[in-house]
Scaffold this motif. Structure first.
Motif, PDB file in Angstrom:
ATOM      1  N   THR A  34       6.616   2.226  -8.728  1.00 50.96           N
ATOM      2  CA  THR A  34       7.254   2.813  -7.954  1.00 50.96           C
ATOM      3  C   THR A  34       8.737   3.151  -7.942  1.00 50.96           C
ATOM      4  O   THR A  34       9.347   4.262  -7.865  1.00 50.96           O
ATOM      5  CB  THR A  34       7.094   2.247  -6.323  1.00 50.96           C
ATOM      6  OG1 THR A  34       5.729   1.896  -6.083  1.00 50.96           O
ATOM      7  CG2 THR A  34       7.685   2.856  -5.293  1.00 50.96           C
ATOM      8  N   LYS A  81       5.592  -2.262  -7.511  1.00 49.48           N
ATOM      9  CA  LYS A  81       6.716  -1.644  -7.842  1.00 49.48           C
ATOM     10  C   LYS A  81       6.970  -1.127  -9.150  1.00 49.48           C
ATOM     11  O   LYS A  81       7.986  -0.231  -9.588  1.00 49.48           O
ATOM     12  CB  LYS A  81       7.864  -2.532  -7.194  1.00 49.48           C
ATOM     13  CG  LYS A  81       7.792  -2.723  -5.857  1.00 49.48           C
ATOM     14  CD  LYS A  81       8.148  -1.630  -4.941  1.00 49.48           C
ATOM     15  CE  LYS A  81       7.996  -1.708  -3.550  1.00 49.48           C
ATOM     16  NZ  LYS A  81       9.044  -2.615  -2.857  1.00 49.48           N
ATOM     17  N   ASP A 140       7.904  -4.377   3.433  1.00 51.35           N
ATOM     18  CA  ASP A 140       8.447  -3.338   2.839  1.00 51.35           C
ATOM     19  C   ASP A 140       9.840  -2.578   3.348  1.00 51.35           C
ATOM     20  O   ASP A 140      10.781  -2.357   2.702  1.00 51.35           O
ATOM     21  CB  ASP A 140       7.506  -1.945   2.878  1.00 51.35           C
ATOM     22  CG  ASP A 140       6.557  -1.922   1.713  1.00 51.35           C
ATOM     23  OD1 ASP A 140       6.649  -2.320   0.451  1.00 51.35           O
ATOM     24  OD2 ASP A 140       5.320  -1.282   2.001  1.00 51.35           O
ATOM     25  N   GLU A 143      12.388  -5.112   1.956  1.00 51.70           N
ATOM     26  CA  GLU A 143      12.907  -4.844   0.674  1.00 51.70           C
ATOM     27  C   GLU A 143      13.703  -3.417   0.540  1.00 51.70           C
ATOM     28  O   GLU A 143      14.852  -3.426  -0.227  1.00 51.70           O
ATOM     29  CB  GLU A 143      11.788  -4.433  -0.147  1.00 51.70           C
ATOM     30  CG  GLU A 143      11.078  -5.763  -0.619  1.00 51.70           C
ATOM     31  CD  GLU A 143      10.215  -5.892  -1.766  1.00 51.70           C
ATOM     32  OE1 GLU A 143      10.451  -4.959  -2.645  1.00 51.70           O
ATOM     33  OE2 GLU A 143       9.526  -6.723  -2.173  1.00 51.70           O
ATOM     34  N   ASN A 144      13.647  -2.660   1.491  1.00 51.84           N
ATOM     35  CA  ASN A 144      14.456  -1.527   1.517  1.00 51.84           C
ATOM     36  C   ASN A 144      15.787  -1.533   2.128  1.00 51.84           C
ATOM     37  O   ASN A 144      16.623  -1.101   1.553  1.00 51.84           O
ATOM     38  CB  ASN A 144      13.967  -0.136   2.512  1.00 51.84           C
ATOM     39  CG  ASN A 144      14.220   1.154   2.048  1.00 51.84           C
ATOM     40  OD1 ASN A 144      14.444   1.480   0.980  1.00 51.84           O
ATOM     41  ND2 ASN A 144      14.054   2.251   3.023  1.00 51.84           N
ATOM     42  N   ASN A 155       8.654   2.231  -0.428  1.00 48.00           N
ATOM     43  CA  ASN A 155       7.287   1.927   0.053  1.00 48.00           C
ATOM     44  C   ASN A 155       6.265   2.452  -1.373  1.00 48.00           C
ATOM     45  O   ASN A 155       6.626   3.726  -1.460  1.00 48.00           O
ATOM     46  CB  ASN A 155       7.006   2.755   1.168  1.00 48.00           C
ATOM     47  CG  ASN A 155       5.510   2.251   1.782  1.00 48.00           C
ATOM     48  OD1 ASN A 155       4.482   2.476   1.224  1.00 48.00           O
ATOM     49  ND2 ASN A 155       5.459   1.785   2.943  1.00 48.00           N
TER      50      ASN A 155
END
Length: 406
Positions: A34, A81, A140, A143-144, A155
Motif C-alpha cells: 500500500t 502495507k 486503519d 494509523e492514518n 487503508n
C-alpha cells in the motif's frame, strides 16, 4: 533446520526450507504494498493481488481457479502495507505445476477489463463488510492519524472512488513497476531437490523481460501526538491508543515484543486482561500489539467497553503503563515473561504454513531467516534494563496518540 538459497541471473532471490512432509509450499513475495501506491492509486496494490488470478496471456480465470484445486491444492494471496504474497499449498508431486502457475500469474497477468468490473464489486463488498467492524476499522483510522496522511497510513482496500478509476493499464503499470525479479523473492518448503526448483524457474522466466523497479519510499515525518474522538453508531465505545514503534531493523523491537506480550498479549494472564477484564469486568477484549515496518513501527493498545466505562478503562490502562515505566521486572518476573513468550512462539511454530510465510517475509526484508532457536536466543538476551528503557520511550503518555469511537 537449514535453508538453501540461490540467486537467478535476473536477480531473483530464492530460499528453500527442506521438509519431510508430503505437503509442499511455494510462492512469490513482492517488496511492494500500500505504501508504494501513488496519490491516485489508493487500493491498487490489493486490487492487483486480486486481479492476477483473473487472467494471464495463456489462461482465463476459470483455468487458474482449477489448476491447483483439481489436484487438491490451494492458491492464496495477501497484501500488506509493504509487501504482497502469492503462494500455493499442494502435495509434493505437484511442485512443478505450482511453480509454473505462480510464475504465469505474477509475471503474465493481463487484467482483462470485464474481470475488473466484477472484481471491483467484490472489493467494494469487502470494504462495506470492513466498515461494519469498528474493532478492525479503528486500527486503519489510527494509523492514518499516527502517520498524518502518509502513504503508510492508507487503508489497504482503498476507496470506492479509487477502485472505480482502475482499468487494465492501472494493473499492468503497477505490475511492471514492482513485480520485477530484483524486488521479489521466490520461497518454498518441501521434500524436493532444490536444484529442480531452480531449474524450473530458469525455464519459465527466461523469455520474460523486466524493467528496473520503480520505488521511492519516504519515511513518515514526525507528528505531534493528539487525541481524536469520533461519534459512531456503535453499541460499544472502542478505544485505541499508541505511538510510533520501532522499525524491523531496530534491535529494540525484540524487547518491545516481549513487553507487548506481558502487557496485552494473547495470554489470559496479560496485565491489561487481568486488570480490565478479570478484576473490574469492564471489557471482553483488550490487546496490545506492535507492528514493525522497514523504517518505522506502530505500537497500539485496543479495547472495547460500555461507553459509561470508557474513562475508567483508560485510567486503568495508564496505570498499567506507569507500572511498566517505573517498575523494573524482577529476575523471576523476567524469566517468567520470557518462558511464556518462547512457549507461545514454539506452539505457533508448529504450524507449517506459518513457518513458510514467516521465512518468506524474513528473507524478503533481511536476506536471512531466523529459525525458532535463534529467535529464542534473542528473547533470552533481553534484560530488565532494556525493557524499562523501551517502556519509558514507547509508553510515555506525552508521546501517545489516541482514537476514540463513542
Amino acid at each position: 533446520m537449514h535453508y538453501l538459497t540461490h540467486i537467478l541471473p535476473n536477480g531473483l532471490r530464492m530460499v528453500h526450507l527442506p521438509s519431510n512432509s508430503p505437503v509442499s509450499y511455494c510462492g512469490f513475495a513482492v517488496n511492494a504494498g500500500t505504501r508504494d501506491e501513488r496519490v491516485d492509486e489508493f487500493g491498487l496494490a490489493h486490487f492487483v493481488e486480486h486481479m492476477i488470478f483473473k487472467g494471464t496471456r495463456k489462461r482465463k480465470a476459470w483455468h487458474i481457479l482449477n489448476r491447483m484445486e483439481n489436484v487438491g491444492g490451494e492458491l492464496n494471496a495477501y497484501t500488506s502495507k509493504e509487501e504482497t504474497f502469492v503462494y500455493s499449498i499442494f502435495m509434493e508431486e505437484h511442485f512443478k505445476r505450482a511453480v509454473e502457475l505462480l510464475t504465469d500469474l505474477v509475471f503474465e497477468s493481463q487484467f482483462p477489463q470485464h474481470e475488473i468490473e466484477k472484481e471491483v464489486d467484490v472489493i467494494l463488498d469487502e470494504i462495506n463488510s470492513y466498515l461494519d467492524s469498528p474493532s478492525d476499522l479503528i486500527y486503519d483510522e489510527f494509523e492514518n492519524i499516527l502517520f498524518n496522511g502518509h502513504a503508510l497510513g492508507h487503508n489497504i482496500l482503498g476507496t470506492e472512488e479509487s477502485l472505480l478509476s482502475f482499468n487494465s493499464d492501472s494493473g499492468r503499470s503497477f505490475l511492471q513497476r514492482f513485480y520485477t525479479p530484483e524486488n521479489m523473492l521466490f520461497f518454498s518448503m518441501g521434500n524436493i531437490d532444490f536444484k529442480r526448483i531452480v531449474h524450473w524457474l530458469e525455464i519459465h522466466m527466461k523469455e520474460i523481460s523486466f524493467s528496473p523497479v520503480q520505488r521511492l519510499r519516504e519515511t513518515p515525518p514526525f507528528v505531534l501526538p493528539r487525541q481524536v474522538k469520533l461519534q459512531k453508531d456503535t453499541h460499544q465505545a472502542h478505544v485505541l491508543m499508541g505511538s510510533r514503534g520501532y522499525s524491523m531493523h531496530d534491535k529494540r523491537r525484540i524487547p518491545l515484543f516481549l513487553l507487548n506480550n506481558l502487557l496485552g498479549g494473547p495470554g489470559m494472564n496479560s496485565r491489561l486482561n487481568v486488570t480490565l477484564r478479570e478484576k473490574h469486568g469492564l471489557v471482553y477484549n483488550v490487546e496490545s500489539t506492535s507492528i514493525s515496518y522497514t523504517d518505522t513501527g506502530v505500537q497500539a493498545i485496543y479495547f472495547g467497553t460500555d461507553p459509561k466505562n470508557m474513562d475508567k478503562s483508560i485510567r486503568l490502562v495508564h496505570t498499567e503503563l506507569a507500572r511498566l515505566r517505573t517498575g523494573k521486572l524482577s529476575t523471576s518476573q523476567l524469566a517468567s515473561a520470557k518462558k511464556q513468550l518462547i512457549g507461545q512462539l514454539g506452539i505457533s511454530g508448529d504450524n507449517k504454513e506459518s513457518i513458510f510465510l514467516g521465512m518468506g517475509k524474513s528473507y524478503l526484508h533481511y536476506n536471512h531467516y531466523d529459525t525458532l532457536p535463534e529467535v529464542y536466543r534473542k528473547v533470552e538476551q533481553v534484560t530488565a534494563e532494556q525493557l524499562l528503557e523501551v517502556a519509558n520511550e514507547i509508553f510515555d503518555p506525552d508521546k501517545m496518540f489516541s482514537l476514540l469511537y463513542y
